[in-house]
Design an enzyme around this catalytic site. Structure first.
Site, mmCIF file in Angstrom:
data_model
loop_
_atom_site.group_PDB
_atom_site.id
_atom_site.type_symbol
_atom_site.label_atom_id
_atom_site.label_comp_id
_atom_site.label_asym_id
_atom_site.label_seq_id
_atom_site.Cartn_x
_atom_site.Cartn_y
_atom_site.Cartn_z
ATOM 1 N N HIS A 204 38.206 39.797 45.227
ATOM 2 C CA HIS A 204 38.980 38.630 45.644
ATOM 3 C C HIS A 204 38.200 37.332 45.427
ATOM 4 O O HIS A 204 38.712 36.383 44.814
ATOM 5 C CB HIS A 204 39.336 38.791 47.123
ATOM 6 C CG HIS A 204 40.047 37.632 47.734
ATOM 7 N ND1 HIS A 204 41.405 37.617 47.951
ATOM 8 C CD2 HIS A 204 39.587 36.432 48.201
ATOM 9 C CE1 HIS A 204 41.757 36.470 48.518
ATOM 10 N NE2 HIS A 204 40.665 35.729 48.680
ATOM 11 N N GLU A 205 36.962 37.305 45.909
ATOM 12 C CA GLU A 205 36.178 36.077 45.802
ATOM 13 C C GLU A 205 35.820 35.744 44.354
ATOM 14 O O GLU A 205 35.818 34.569 43.961
ATOM 15 C CB GLU A 205 34.909 36.179 46.650
ATOM 16 C CG GLU A 205 35.152 36.367 48.137
ATOM 17 C CD GLU A 205 35.941 35.242 48.781
ATOM 18 O OE1 GLU A 205 36.045 34.148 48.176
ATOM 19 O OE2 GLU A 205 36.471 35.455 49.874
ATOM 20 N N HIS A 208 38.532 33.822 42.756
ATOM 21 C CA HIS A 208 38.442 32.368 42.957
ATOM 22 C C HIS A 208 37.405 31.760 42.018
ATOM 23 O O HIS A 208 37.624 30.688 41.453
ATOM 24 C CB HIS A 208 38.063 32.054 44.404
ATOM 25 C CG HIS A 208 39.140 32.348 45.387
ATOM 26 N ND1 HIS A 208 40.422 31.862 45.277
ATOM 27 C CD2 HIS A 208 39.128 33.102 46.527
ATOM 28 C CE1 HIS A 208 41.150 32.276 46.294
ATOM 29 N NE2 HIS A 208 40.398 33.037 47.064
#
Length: 291
Positions: A204-205, A208
């Site tokens: 997920h990170e 980003h």
């Protein structure tokens, strides 16, 4: 019941009961849980950033072609406080989870992005380990390797309501020394945080870091997260619902998407347009070379 104070792309969860941990994307979010009502924090994406970034991508990509394949050189920085909690096998498992997720191994598309482990550093520093947000600058000043195209993944211990945070590619020119991703060591595959221990916090990170916003960005208002095939949703997914539909726009909420907030066991995919956006972001902000 939890209280969420959202700056659309930055939400701070104040726990009361069994609130799930939060993936936090602001690079400077020290004190977030204590002063949530004062958000958004510096360097936290703002609702209007989606449209601004989309316009900048269109302008800067004019006449150019993003790379078809991307191999990301990756440095992993393990922070310890006494006993080393993350082994080389744990690091290998996290890199494998990244490559499986971005390769479509759990579902969804093969994004054409892969991660190559270049090296691992181990630093004993109790302050950095227990407060990587408050000590972000000195930690990264010492450990950061490479340039905009190098992923620096820092592994430490965050608070009970925080799983990780990341920098966005369009921040690099302003603050290259703060580039990278920080995750809690307990979120690695086989970790001790129930429901968040398959390595998908890292997935997920890093999403980003590659330029993706949350699918609930801007709620039900255009342009949402700026991705055509992630239907808008009013807010983040909690737990593992079979389905939900919180906006009147076409399509149900993308609850299985890696960029939402569902439990790890319920995350499984990136979409075709998300993959294309990663490559566009790479070409404009991270200066990719074809693999």
């Amino acid at each position: 019941m939890a209280r969420r104070v959202a700056a659309v792309s930055l939400a701070c969860l104040l726990a009361a009961g069994h609130t799930p941990p939060l993936r936090l994307e602001a690079a400077h979010a020290a004190g977030c849980a204590v002063h949530a009502a004062r958000g958004p924090w510096p360097r936290s994406p703002k609702p209007e950033d989606v449209a601004k970034v989309m316009a900048e991508l269109t302008r800067k990509l004019s006449g150019g072609t993003p790379p078809a394949r991307i191999t990301v050189p990756t440095w992993v920085h393990i922070i310890t406080a006494g006993a080393r909690r993350v082994s080389d096998q744990d690091v290998a498992a996290q890199i494998k989870a990244l490559n499986s997720a971005y390769g479509g191994g759990y579902g969804g598309v093969d994004t054409g992005v892969r991660f190559k482990l270049e090296g691992v550093t181990v630093d004993e520093n109790a302050l950095w380990f227990t407060d990587p947000i408050g000590n972000e600058r000195p930690m990264k000043a010492k450990l950061h390797r490479g340039d905009a195209a190098t992923l620096n993944l820092y592994i430490a211990q965050l608070s009970e309501q925080m799983l990780g945070f990341a920098s966005y590619p369009f921040w690099y020119a302003e603050s290259p020394g703060l580039d990278g991703v920080v995750i809690d060591w307990r979120s690695l595959p086989g970790g001790s945080i129930a429901e968040y221990n398959r390595g998908f916090t890292g997935v997920h990170e890093v999403g980003h870091w590659l330029g993706l916003f949350h699918p609930f960005e801007n709620g039900c208002a255009a342009p949402g997260d700026g991705i055509d095939d992630t239907p808008m949703e009013a807010g983040p997914t909690e737990g593992c619902p079979p389905a939900k539909d919180t906006c009147t726009n076409p399509g149900t909420d993308p609850t299985r998407n890696f960029m939402d907030y569902a439990y790890d066991r319920c995350m499984s995919e990136f979409t075709r347009a998300q993959a294309e956006r990663m490559h566009e972001m790479w070409a404009v902000y991270r200066h990719a070379t074809s693999a």
